[in-house]
Design a protein around this motif. Structure first.
Motif, PDB file in Angstrom:
ATOM      1  N   GLY A  46       0.782  -1.227   0.000  1.00  0.00           N
ATOM      2  CA  GLY A  46       0.000   0.000   0.000  1.00  0.00           C
ATOM      3  C   GLY A  46       0.817   1.283   0.000  1.00  0.00           C
ATOM      4  N   ILE A  47       2.127   1.168  -0.117  1.00  0.00           N
ATOM      5  CA  ILE A  47       3.023   2.317  -0.078  1.00  0.00           C
ATOM      6  C   ILE A  47       3.656   2.512  -1.460  1.00  0.00           C
ATOM      7  CG2 ILE A  47       5.083   3.329   0.998  1.00  0.00           C
ATOM      8  CD1 ILE A  47       4.569   1.450   3.389  1.00  0.00           C
ATOM      9  N   ILE A  48       3.648   3.758  -1.946  1.00  0.00           N
ATOM     10  CA  ILE A  48       4.405   4.078  -3.155  1.00  0.00           C
ATOM     11  C   ILE A  48       5.788   4.521  -2.707  1.00  0.00           C
ATOM     12  CG2 ILE A  48       4.659   5.639  -5.116  1.00  0.00           C
ATOM     13  CD1 ILE A  48       1.673   5.680  -5.448  1.00  0.00           C
ATOM     14  N   ILE A  49       6.803   3.909  -3.301  1.00  0.00           N
ATOM     15  CA  ILE A  49       8.187   4.177  -2.932  1.00  0.00           C
ATOM     16  C   ILE A  49       8.892   4.835  -4.108  1.00  0.00           C
ATOM     17  CG2 ILE A  49      10.376   3.191  -2.172  1.00  0.00           C
ATOM     18  CD1 ILE A  49       7.342   1.095  -1.677  1.00  0.00           C
ATOM     19  N   PHE A  50       9.370   6.064  -3.887  1.00  0.00           N
ATOM     20  CA  PHE A  50      10.125   6.802  -4.887  1.00  0.00           C
ATOM     21  C   PHE A  50      11.599   6.547  -4.586  1.00  0.00           C
ATOM     22  CE2 PHE A  50       6.044   8.785  -4.440  1.00  0.00           C
ATOM     23  CZ  PHE A  50       5.657   8.980  -5.749  1.00  0.00           C
ATOM     24  N   THR A  51      12.294   5.950  -5.564  1.00  0.00           N
ATOM     25  CA  THR A  51      13.643   5.459  -5.309  1.00  0.00           C
ATOM     26  C   THR A  51      14.669   6.144  -6.201  1.00  0.00           C
ATOM     27  OG1 THR A  51      12.686   3.304  -4.764  1.00  0.00           O
ATOM     28  CG2 THR A  51      15.064   3.383  -5.148  1.00  0.00           C
ATOM     29  N   GLU A  52      15.673   6.707  -5.579  1.00  0.00           N
ATOM     30  CA  GLU A  52      16.816   7.280  -6.281  1.00  0.00           C
ATOM     31  C   GLU A  52      17.941   6.258  -6.237  1.00  0.00           C
ATOM     32  OE1 GLU A  52      19.255  10.176  -8.230  1.00  0.00           O
ATOM     33  OE2 GLU A  52      17.093   9.875  -8.066  1.00  0.00           O
ATOM     34  N   VAL A  53      18.542   5.981  -7.388  1.00  0.00           N
ATOM     35  CA  VAL A  53      19.631   5.014  -7.483  1.00  0.00           C
ATOM     36  C   VAL A  53      20.928   5.778  -7.736  1.00  0.00           C
ATOM     37  CG1 VAL A  53      20.528   2.990  -8.691  1.00  0.00           C
ATOM     38  CG2 VAL A  53      18.046   3.291  -8.437  1.00  0.00           C
ATOM     39  N   VAL A  77      10.664  15.277  -4.350  1.00  0.00           N
ATOM     40  CA  VAL A  77       9.395  15.508  -3.666  1.00  0.00           C
ATOM     41  C   VAL A  77       8.395  16.174  -4.606  1.00  0.00           C
ATOM     42  CG1 VAL A  77       8.284  16.817  -1.805  1.00  0.00           C
ATOM     43  CG2 VAL A  77      10.380  15.530  -1.346  1.00  0.00           C
ATOM     44  N   GLU A  78       8.853  17.149  -5.397  1.00  0.00           N
ATOM     45  CA  GLU A  78       7.964  17.797  -6.365  1.00  0.00           C
ATOM     46  C   GLU A  78       7.431  16.783  -7.374  1.00  0.00           C
ATOM     47  OE1 GLU A  78      10.032  21.070  -8.162  1.00  0.00           O
ATOM     48  OE2 GLU A  78      10.329  22.069  -6.241  1.00  0.00           O
ATOM     49  N   ALA A  79       8.302  15.938  -7.880  1.00  0.00           N
ATOM     50  CA  ALA A  79       7.878  14.903  -8.828  1.00  0.00           C
ATOM     51  C   ALA A  79       6.919  13.926  -8.157  1.00  0.00           C
ATOM     52  CB  ALA A  79       9.097  14.171  -9.391  1.00  0.00           C
ATOM     53  N   ALA A  80       7.218  13.547  -6.925  1.00  0.00           N
ATOM     54  CA  ALA A  80       6.363  12.615  -6.190  1.00  0.00           C
ATOM     55  C   ALA A  80       4.976  13.210  -5.981  1.00  0.00           C
ATOM     56  CB  ALA A  80       6.993  12.261  -4.845  1.00  0.00           C
ATOM     57  N   ASP A  81       4.917  14.492  -5.650  1.00  0.00           N
ATOM     58  CA  ASP A  81       3.616  15.148  -5.455  1.00  0.00           C
ATOM     59  C   ASP A  81       2.769  15.042  -6.723  1.00  0.00           C
ATOM     60  OD1 ASP A  81       4.114  15.874  -2.827  1.00  0.00           O
ATOM     61  OD2 ASP A  81       4.725  17.924  -3.327  1.00  0.00           O
ATOM     62  N   GLU A  82       3.392  15.280  -7.870  1.00  0.00           N
ATOM     63  CA  GLU A  82       2.658  15.200  -9.133  1.00  0.00           C
ATOM     64  C   GLU A  82       2.218  13.766  -9.416  1.00  0.00           C
ATOM     65  OE1 GLU A  82       0.961  16.474 -12.817  1.00  0.00           O
ATOM     66  OE2 GLU A  82       1.432  17.466 -10.928  1.00  0.00           O
ATOM     67  N   TYR A  83       3.106  12.806  -9.173  1.00  0.00           N
ATOM     68  CA  TYR A  83       2.790  11.397  -9.419  1.00  0.00           C
ATOM     69  C   TYR A  83       1.633  10.951  -8.530  1.00  0.00           C
ATOM     70  CZ  TYR A  83       3.661   6.549 -10.706  1.00  0.00           C
ATOM     71  OH  TYR A  83       3.537   5.267 -11.208  1.00  0.00           O
ATOM     72  N   ILE A  84       1.671  11.331  -7.268  1.00  0.00           N
ATOM     73  CA  ILE A  84       0.602  10.984  -6.321  1.00  0.00           C
ATOM     74  C   ILE A  84      -0.723  11.573  -6.787  1.00  0.00           C
ATOM     75  CG2 ILE A  84      -0.221  11.404  -3.966  1.00  0.00           C
ATOM     76  CD1 ILE A  84       2.850  11.343  -3.188  1.00  0.00           C
ATOM     77  N   TYR A  85      -0.673  12.818  -7.254  1.00  0.00           N
ATOM     78  CA  TYR A  85      -1.877  13.479  -7.769  1.00  0.00           C
ATOM     79  C   TYR A  85      -2.411  12.723  -8.989  1.00  0.00           C
ATOM     80  CZ  TYR A  85      -4.731  16.842 -10.283  1.00  0.00           C
ATOM     81  OH  TYR A  85      -5.753  17.437 -10.978  1.00  0.00           O
ATOM     82  N   LEU A  86      -1.543  12.414  -9.939  1.00  0.00           N
ATOM     83  CA  LEU A  86      -1.979  11.736 -11.169  1.00  0.00           C
ATOM     84  C   LEU A  86      -2.538  10.335 -10.890  1.00  0.00           C
ATOM     85  CD1 LEU A  86       0.926  12.724 -13.596  1.00  0.00           C
ATOM     86  CD2 LEU A  86      -1.437  13.583 -13.613  1.00  0.00           C
ATOM     87  N   MET A  87      -1.951   9.653  -9.922  1.00  0.00           N
ATOM     88  CA  MET A  87      -2.373   8.290  -9.592  1.00  0.00           C
ATOM     89  C   MET A  87      -3.535   8.276  -8.589  1.00  0.00           C
ATOM     90  SD  MET A  87      -0.497   6.408 -11.474  1.00  0.00           S
ATOM     91  CE  MET A  87      -0.677   4.773 -10.832  1.00  0.00           C
ATOM     92  N   ASN A  88      -3.877   9.454  -8.069  1.00  0.00           N
ATOM     93  CA  ASN A  88      -4.908   9.574  -7.045  1.00  0.00           C
ATOM     94  C   ASN A  88      -4.618   8.627  -5.874  1.00  0.00           C
ATOM     95  OD1 ASN A  88      -7.221  10.671  -5.882  1.00  0.00           O
ATOM     96  ND2 ASN A  88      -8.532   9.091  -6.744  1.00  0.00           N
ATOM     97  N   HIS A  89      -3.363   8.586  -5.491  1.00  0.00           N
ATOM     98  CA  HIS A  89      -2.927   7.709  -4.399  1.00  0.00           C
ATOM     99  C   HIS A  89      -3.290   8.345  -3.065  1.00  0.00           C
ATOM    100  CE1 HIS A  89      -0.546   4.760  -2.266  1.00  0.00           C
ATOM    101  NE2 HIS A  89       0.152   5.721  -1.690  1.00  0.00           N
ATOM    102  N   GLN A  90      -3.986   7.613  -2.238  1.00  0.00           N
ATOM    103  CA  GLN A  90      -4.420   8.114  -0.934  1.00  0.00           C
ATOM    104  C   GLN A  90      -3.619   7.525   0.219  1.00  0.00           C
ATOM    105  OE1 GLN A  90      -6.810  10.559  -0.842  1.00  0.00           O
ATOM    106  NE2 GLN A  90      -6.684  10.443  -3.065  1.00  0.00           N
ATOM    107  N   GLY A  91      -2.680   6.644  -0.096  1.00  0.00           N
ATOM    108  CA  GLY A  91      -1.924   5.965   0.954  1.00  0.00           C
ATOM    109  C   GLY A  91      -0.600   6.633   1.264  1.00  0.00           C
ATOM    110  N   GLU A  92       0.250   5.875   1.894  1.00  0.00           N
ATOM    111  CA  GLU A  92       1.554   6.369   2.317  1.00  0.00           C
ATOM    112  C   GLU A  92       2.521   6.425   1.139  1.00  0.00           C
ATOM    113  OE1 GLU A  92       3.292   4.589   5.842  1.00  0.00           O
ATOM    114  OE2 GLU A  92       1.327   3.755   6.340  1.00  0.00           O
ATOM    115  N   VAL A  93       3.556   7.245   1.307  1.00  0.00           N
ATOM    116  CA  VAL A  93       4.657   7.304   0.357  1.00  0.00           C
ATOM    117  C   VAL A  93       5.961   7.235   1.145  1.00  0.00           C
ATOM    118  CG1 VAL A  93       3.381   8.638  -1.351  1.00  0.00           C
ATOM    119  CG2 VAL A  93       4.815   9.815   0.299  1.00  0.00           C
ATOM    120  N   ARG A  94       7.013   6.881   0.432  1.00  0.00           N
ATOM    121  CA  ARG A  94       8.317   6.768   1.071  1.00  0.00           C
ATOM    122  C   ARG A  94       9.382   7.120   0.042  1.00  0.00           C
ATOM    123  NH1 ARG A  94       9.148   0.927   2.798  1.00  0.00           N
ATOM    124  NH2 ARG A  94      10.596   0.737   1.064  1.00  0.00           N
ATOM    125  N   PHE A  95      10.491   7.637   0.520  1.00  0.00           N
ATOM    126  CA  PHE A  95      11.619   7.967  -0.345  1.00  0.00           C
ATOM    127  C   PHE A  95      12.804   7.102   0.055  1.00  0.00           C
ATOM    128  CE2 PHE A  95       8.839  11.584  -0.408  1.00  0.00           C
ATOM    129  CZ  PHE A  95       8.831  11.963  -1.749  1.00  0.00           C
TER     130      PHE A  95
END
Length: 122
Positions: A46-53, A77-95
């Motif tokens: 249930g968590i979207i994870i934004f990963t930098e390699v 974080v700016e990119a994640a905010d847009e992705y969350i908005y586009l996906m209509n994700h209501q759950g947790e996120v993590r970096f």
């Protein structure tokens, strides 16, 4: 292509394989928003994870994860905010950061740092 680009692509492929092997679903790769690129966007429990390699051939100048500075974090974080908005994700996120170091013999060390930074901290 420059050798550092080849190294980066190799690292991203290894990071993706690591995430998949540990139960993550890869949602997107190299997702771009504005000036930011998110290397891997994964989903687990249930968590979207934004990963930098970050992949390096040594740690002479510091650990690879040290190069995810405050500016890079803000862009993520700016990119994640847009992705969350586009996906209509209501759950947790993590970096997360996945750090990969290769030695002279092409052996590598992979370090997966969960919750590497918090958006409110930048």
């Amino acid at each position: 292509m420059a050798s550092h680009n080849d190294l980066g692509q190799k690292g991203e492929a290894m990071a993706k394989a690591h995430l998949e092997a540990t139960g993550y679903e890869i949602m997107d790769e190299n997702w771009v928003f504005g000036k930011a690129e998110v290397d891997l966007i994964a989903y687990k429990a249930g968590i979207i994870i934004f990963t930098e390699v970050k992949t390096r051939t040594g740690n002479y100048f510091g650990e690879p994860e040290d190069f995810v500075d405050a500016r890079k974090q803000r862009l993520l974080v700016e990119a994640a905010d847009e992705y969350i908005y586009l996906m209509n994700h209501q759950g947790e996120v993590r970096f997360d950061i996945i750090s990969i170091i290769f030695d002279r013999n092409n052996n590598h060390t992979l370090k997966h740092i969960e919750d590497a930074f918090w958006p409110s901290a930048i």
